[in-house]
Design a protein around this motif. Structure first.
Motif, PDB file in Angstrom:
ATOM      1  N   GLY A   1       8.924  10.263 -14.083  1.00 20.76           N
ATOM      2  CA  GLY A   1       8.707   9.487 -13.131  1.00 20.76           C
ATOM      3  C   GLY A   1       9.714  10.127 -11.970  1.00 20.76           C
ATOM      4  O   GLY A   1       9.260  10.151 -10.602  1.00 20.76           O
ATOM      5  N   LEU A   2      11.000  10.260 -12.101  1.00 26.52           N
ATOM      6  CA  LEU A   2      12.046  10.359 -11.282  1.00 26.52           C
ATOM      7  C   LEU A   2      11.896  11.892 -10.472  1.00 26.52           C
ATOM      8  O   LEU A   2      11.934  11.995  -9.068  1.00 26.52           O
ATOM      9  CB  LEU A   2      13.370  10.256 -11.832  1.00 26.52           C
ATOM     10  N   ILE A   3      11.235  13.030 -11.317  1.00 28.86           N
ATOM     11  CA  ILE A   3      10.985  14.202 -10.650  1.00 28.86           C
ATOM     12  C   ILE A   3       9.732  14.411  -9.979  1.00 28.86           C
ATOM     13  O   ILE A   3       9.548  14.708  -8.919  1.00 28.86           O
ATOM     14  CB  ILE A   3      10.955  15.141 -11.753  1.00 28.86           C
ATOM     15  N   THR A   4       8.793  13.428 -10.482  1.00 33.24           N
ATOM     16  CA  THR A   4       7.575  13.255  -9.789  1.00 33.24           C
ATOM     17  C   THR A   4       7.599  12.672  -8.213  1.00 33.24           C
ATOM     18  O   THR A   4       7.333  13.224  -7.220  1.00 33.24           O
ATOM     19  CB  THR A   4       6.601  12.402 -10.368  1.00 33.24           C
ATOM     20  N   ALA A   5       8.565  11.434  -8.437  1.00 27.93           N
ATOM     21  CA  ALA A   5       8.831  10.844  -6.907  1.00 27.93           C
ATOM     22  C   ALA A   5       9.453  11.915  -6.080  1.00 27.93           C
ATOM     23  O   ALA A   5       9.278  11.779  -5.092  1.00 27.93           O
ATOM     24  CB  ALA A   5       9.426   9.631  -7.168  1.00 27.93           C
ATOM     25  N   LEU A   6      10.508  12.447  -6.581  1.00 27.05           N
ATOM     26  CA  LEU A   6      11.339  13.202  -5.709  1.00 27.05           C
ATOM     27  C   LEU A   6      10.468  14.554  -5.260  1.00 27.05           C
ATOM     28  O   LEU A   6      10.595  14.944  -4.133  1.00 27.05           O
ATOM     29  CB  LEU A   6      12.436  14.001  -6.776  1.00 27.05           C
TER      30      LEU A   6
ATOM     31  N   GLY B   1       1.169   8.092 -14.266  1.00 24.88           N
ATOM     32  CA  GLY B   1       1.731   7.247 -15.333  1.00 24.88           C
ATOM     33  C   GLY B   1       2.788   8.049 -15.901  1.00 24.88           C
ATOM     34  O   GLY B   1       2.405   8.899 -16.748  1.00 24.88           O
ATOM     35  N   CYS B   2       4.047   7.895 -16.007  1.00 25.99           N
ATOM     36  CA  CYS B   2       5.124   8.524 -16.556  1.00 25.99           C
ATOM     37  C   CYS B   2       5.893   7.361 -17.180  1.00 25.99           C
ATOM     38  O   CYS B   2       6.989   7.489 -17.473  1.00 25.99           O
ATOM     39  CB  CYS B   2       6.102   8.970 -15.439  1.00 25.99           C
ATOM     40  N   ASP B   3       5.056   6.399 -18.036  1.00 28.74           N
ATOM     41  CA  ASP B   3       5.660   5.290 -18.647  1.00 28.74           C
ATOM     42  C   ASP B   3       5.651   5.474 -20.065  1.00 28.74           C
ATOM     43  O   ASP B   3       5.637   4.387 -20.627  1.00 28.74           O
ATOM     44  CB  ASP B   3       4.864   4.143 -18.282  1.00 28.74           C
TER      45      ASP B   3
ATOM     46  N   CYS C   1       5.817   7.575  -1.421  1.00 28.39           N
ATOM     47  CA  CYS C   1       5.385   6.997  -2.835  1.00 28.39           C
ATOM     48  C   CYS C   1       6.077   5.676  -3.123  1.00 28.39           C
ATOM     49  O   CYS C   1       7.278   5.396  -2.602  1.00 28.39           O
ATOM     50  CB  CYS C   1       5.504   7.929  -3.950  1.00 28.39           C
ATOM     51  N   THR C   2       5.726   5.023  -4.280  1.00 32.51           N
ATOM     52  CA  THR C   2       6.459   3.887  -4.684  1.00 32.51           C
ATOM     53  C   THR C   2       6.749   4.165  -6.298  1.00 32.51           C
ATOM     54  O   THR C   2       5.618   4.829  -6.939  1.00 32.51           O
ATOM     55  CB  THR C   2       5.649   2.454  -4.676  1.00 32.51           C
ATOM     56  N   LEU C   3       7.866   3.954  -6.694  1.00 34.52           N
ATOM     57  CA  LEU C   3       8.053   4.166  -8.085  1.00 34.52           C
ATOM     58  C   LEU C   3       8.647   2.880  -8.648  1.00 34.52           C
ATOM     59  O   LEU C   3       9.268   1.755  -8.110  1.00 34.52           O
ATOM     60  CB  LEU C   3       9.383   5.296  -7.962  1.00 34.52           C
ATOM     61  N   VAL C   4       7.870   2.442  -9.863  1.00 37.53           N
ATOM     62  CA  VAL C   4       7.822   1.335 -10.383  1.00 37.53           C
ATOM     63  C   VAL C   4       8.437   1.401 -11.795  1.00 37.53           C
ATOM     64  O   VAL C   4       8.129   2.342 -12.525  1.00 37.53           O
ATOM     65  CB  VAL C   4       6.818   0.640 -10.585  1.00 37.53           C
ATOM     66  N   GLU C   5       9.477   0.657 -12.150  1.00 37.28           N
ATOM     67  CA  GLU C   5      10.044   0.818 -13.554  1.00 37.28           C
ATOM     68  C   GLU C   5      10.300  -0.683 -14.126  1.00 37.28           C
ATOM     69  O   GLU C   5      10.908  -1.576 -13.407  1.00 37.28           O
ATOM     70  CB  GLU C   5      11.469   1.673 -13.568  1.00 37.28           C
TER      71      GLU C   5
ATOM     72  N   ILE D   1       0.838  -1.237  -0.056  1.00 37.45           N
ATOM     73  CA  ILE D   1      -0.066   0.046  -0.220  1.00 37.45           C
ATOM     74  C   ILE D   1       0.978   1.284   0.019  1.00 37.45           C
ATOM     75  O   ILE D   1       2.035   1.411   0.847  1.00 37.45           O
ATOM     76  CB  ILE D   1      -0.851  -0.006   1.154  1.00 37.45           C
ATOM     77  N   THR D   2       0.557   2.180  -0.771  1.00 40.55           N
ATOM     78  CA  THR D   2       1.296   3.711  -0.754  1.00 40.55           C
ATOM     79  C   THR D   2       0.327   4.550  -1.157  1.00 40.55           C
ATOM     80  O   THR D   2      -0.528   4.471  -2.049  1.00 40.55           O
ATOM     81  CB  THR D   2       2.542   3.192  -1.762  1.00 40.55           C
ATOM     82  N   PRO D   3       0.704   5.839  -0.653  1.00 43.69           N
ATOM     83  CA  PRO D   3      -0.338   6.895  -1.124  1.00 43.69           C
ATOM     84  C   PRO D   3      -0.382   7.084  -2.571  1.00 43.69           C
ATOM     85  O   PRO D   3      -1.313   7.640  -3.135  1.00 43.69           O
ATOM     86  CB  PRO D   3       0.386   8.180  -0.542  1.00 43.69           C
ATOM     87  N   VAL D   4       0.795   7.092  -3.282  1.00 51.84           N
ATOM     88  CA  VAL D   4       0.818   7.348  -4.762  1.00 51.84           C
ATOM     89  C   VAL D   4       1.942   6.242  -5.394  1.00 51.84           C
ATOM     90  O   VAL D   4       2.963   6.091  -4.753  1.00 51.84           O
ATOM     91  CB  VAL D   4       1.560   8.926  -5.029  1.00 51.84           C
ATOM     92  N   LEU D   5       1.438   5.644  -6.390  1.00 55.57           N
ATOM     93  CA  LEU D   5       2.173   4.830  -7.128  1.00 55.57           C
ATOM     94  C   LEU D   5       2.459   5.760  -8.406  1.00 55.57           C
ATOM     95  O   LEU D   5       1.794   6.100  -9.352  1.00 55.57           O
ATOM     96  CB  LEU D   5       1.350   3.762  -7.605  1.00 55.57           C
ATOM     97  N   VAL D   6       4.018   5.777  -8.711  1.00 50.42           N
ATOM     98  CA  VAL D   6       4.278   6.377  -9.880  1.00 50.42           C
ATOM     99  C   VAL D   6       4.919   5.365 -10.917  1.00 50.42           C
ATOM    100  O   VAL D   6       6.049   4.707 -10.446  1.00 50.42           O
ATOM    101  CB  VAL D   6       5.570   7.381  -9.408  1.00 50.42           C
ATOM    102  N   VAL D   7       4.424   5.360 -12.058  1.00 52.24           N
ATOM    103  CA  VAL D   7       4.987   4.075 -13.073  1.00 52.24           C
ATOM    104  C   VAL D   7       5.875   4.969 -13.978  1.00 52.24           C
ATOM    105  O   VAL D   7       5.280   5.495 -14.819  1.00 52.24           O
ATOM    106  CB  VAL D   7       3.715   3.476 -13.656  1.00 52.24           C
TER     107      VAL D   7
END
Length: 603
Positions: A17-22, A180-182, A31-35, A5-11
């Motif tokens: 994606g890197l800047i959104t997570a930062l 979605g940054c995919d 947040c969780t960053l998935v690549e 569980i995470t508040p925000v999932l960045v894909v």
């Protein structure tokens, strides 16, 4: 694999994606960053971080790192237009684009609001991502998952996303929001059932990324950032040491598997003449690519829990370097707005403003990238229509070379359109508010080429150094998702009036009193300016004491109250027919029924 569980999932762990997570982490949001890939990109992709993006990087605390990993600041951004590097080749024209060091001198000396806080930086996306990845992984608020693919999602009261590992094992992640940054083929966009308008334009390129220390031959016509050859080939200096990229025009559907990349490099550098050989140390990667002009019909899903940023939301022709830089702006914007909502003070109109603010920026940048592309398409077409003329020692040859020189020097906005980069304005947004002393008819120009400094609501607040000549007004802005109220009145009347309102609304704010800063006050043009966490103006007033409904100002700025908008000048400048006319002149006959770009320009 266990569910999480995470508040925000960045894909997606590209720049968006890197800047959104930062940005989320800076705002104290886990947040969780998935690549899907284990490693960062090996492709050069973008090679310029424009001034606005560097300002954002400074706000995120990574601009010094960019300075260290990028091309040293002493090197210029000069662009050459050449017939080839052989003995008979010549430079027809040059864009004299200053180095970051020269920019910094100009920024310090020209303290009139027209300059950025930070200069451009040259840095390949491959280098940027490789450096930023461990920085992100070390952040305790960011959980990173590399090597797993996003498969699909179900959007209800929460978003349930499904990932799959290389061995087929599945993992479920529950989140309040997904960004979605995919990339262009975004699975998030497809899962959210958001249509993509547009498609590839006629033409294709063969990319060859390589190492060579043969500077004596490569730079025989002078140090350069880009060389545009009259044949349509392009050479890019990635680091001023040994890394280069060649783009070779090829027919649609061409098979490049049998092309020797070294021979292709020689042919490109030879231009109009015989192949020009250099010492090539290593071929890094090769590929073929086509320019795309695309934009998502929406940036937000039907249930407003899934958002698109970067290439998943928009794709443009690379000329102008707007792709990654637009993505950085997307990430900075959605990051602070999600943080405000998750922290509890962002209202129901705040997240919808992401689309209404950022989509017009992408439209404008897409259109402008086509304008820049057309500059190169014109002179390469002239040369193709008159084979051998551009190199001829004749009146016809001199006439054509002069025509090309006049054309490119007169159409040099590709990296000097500072209005595009710093002057985009959210004046049409429902979360910015005109004061009673602002007349909508007085809105200043919003031009592509020229940046006009202004604190008009929705504009980026102009950078100005204070009287000490060392402190930028940007240095005084609040951190993270804090708003900033700048009060120029002698007695701080706006601070006194706003303080209880912000406390009552639960909105974080930094109060900045600058009664003696007459120069800054003259440029900003108002006694009080409310600046959002993304450096854009939410509201301002020229009155010596507040008369507006200050609670309405704050509630509008954080999306709890919406005011009707008639549209700002930025949207007024982007008309569907005009935008498509620019593309038609650029890329030839585009099938609008197939590409459907006309619909994409309807906001």
């Amino acid at each position: 694999m266990a569910d999480s569980i995470t508040p925000v999932l960045v894909v997606g762990a590209g720049p968006a994606g890197l800047i959104t997570a930062l940005q989320l982490a800076v705002n104290n949001i886990p947040c969780t960053l998935v690549e899907r890939n284990l490693d960062t990109t090996k492709w050069p992709k973008m090679d310029i971080t424009n001034c606005r993006s560097v300002e954002i990087f400074k706000r995120l605390g990574i601009s010094d790192g960019l300075r260290n990993i990028g091309v040293p600041g002493k090197y210029s951004f000069d662009v050459l237009f050449s017939t080839g590097l052989s003995d008979n080749g010549e430079v027809i024209a040059k864009w004299d684009l200053p180095s970051p060091d020269r920019w910094e001198t100009d920024i310090a000396e020209r303290n009139d609001g027209t300059m950025p806080r930070e200069p451009y930086r040259r840095c390949s996306q491959a280098v940027l991502e490789e450096w930023l990845k461990p920085h992100i992984q070390a952040n305790p608020l960011i959980t990173t998952i590399f090597g797993r693919k996003f498969v699909d999602l179900q959007e209800e009261d929460v978003v349930v996303s499904r990932l799959v590992a290389p061995d087929g094992a599945e993992q479920t992640i529950r989140s309040r929001f997904v960004v979605g940054c995919d990339g262009a083929g975004s699975k998030v966009r497809q899962a959210a059932k958001i249509p993509l308008r547009g498609g590839p334009v006629p033409g294709a390129m063969h990319l060859i990324h390589f190492k060579s220390r043969d500077l004596g031959r490569l730079q025989r016509q002078g140090q350069f950032w880009h060389i545009f050859f009259t044949t349509g080939h392009v050479c890019i200096a990635q680091d001023e040491k040994d890394t280069w990229t060649i783009h070779c025009p090829i027919p649609l559907g061409a098979d490049v598997t049998d092309i020797d990349p070294r021979e292709a490099i020689y042919t490109a550098l030879g231009g109009e003449f015989a192949p020009f050989k250099i010492d090539v140390d290593e071929i890094l990667v090769t590929s073929t690519w086509r320019p795309n002009i695309c934009i998502a019909k929406r940036y937000i899903s039907d249930k407003a829990r899934v958002f698109l940023a970067g290439d998943s939301a928009h794709q443009n022709i690379p000329t102008g370097g707007y792709g990654m830089n637009t993505a950085v702006g997307d990430a900075f914007d959605i990051g602070w707005k999600l943080a405000a909502v998750i922290h509890g003070y962002g209202g129901p109109h705040l997240l919808p403003s992401y689309e209404s603010e950022r989509r017009p920026v992408a439209l404008r940048n897409i259109e402008r990238s086509g304008v820049h592309w057309s500059v190169h398409a014109a002179y390469t077409d002239w040369c193709r229509q008159q084979p051998g003329t551009v190199t001829a020692i004749s009146d016809e040859g001199r006439t054509l070379r002069e025509k090309i020189a006049q054309h490119v020097t007169g159409c040099d906005g590709e990296n000097t359109d500072h209005g595009i980069e710093m002057g985009y304005r959210y004046s049409h947004s429902a979360i910015v508010l005109l004061a009673t002393d602002d007349n909508p008819q007085d809105e200043p120009p919003c031009e592509e080429h020229e940046y006009t400094p202004s604190t008009w609501p929705g504009a980026r607040a102009p950078h100005v150094f204070l009287q000490d000549q060392q402190t930028s007004i940007y240095d005084l802005f609040g951190t993270g998702s804090e708003f900033t109220l700048v009060d120029f009145t002698d007695r701080g009347s706006y601070i006194a009036a706003f303080q209880p309102v912000f406390q009552r609304c639960g909105v974080p704010v930094k109060m900045v009193s600058l009664p003696g800063e007459k120069h800054l006050r003259g440029i900003w043009g108002r006694d009080a300016v409310l600046v959002r966490p993304d450096d854009h103006v939410a509201w301002r007033s020229a009155l010596s004491a507040p008369t507006d409904d200050l609670e309405q100002v704050v509630r509008v700025a954080v999306g709890h109250q919406q005011v009707p908008k008639s549209g700002g000048k930025m949207l007024a400048r982007i008309q569907p027919d005009e935008a498509m006319a620019a593309f038609s002149s650029t890329v030839g006959n585009v099938d609008l029924d197939q590409v459907t770009m006309r619909g994409a320009f309807q906001v």
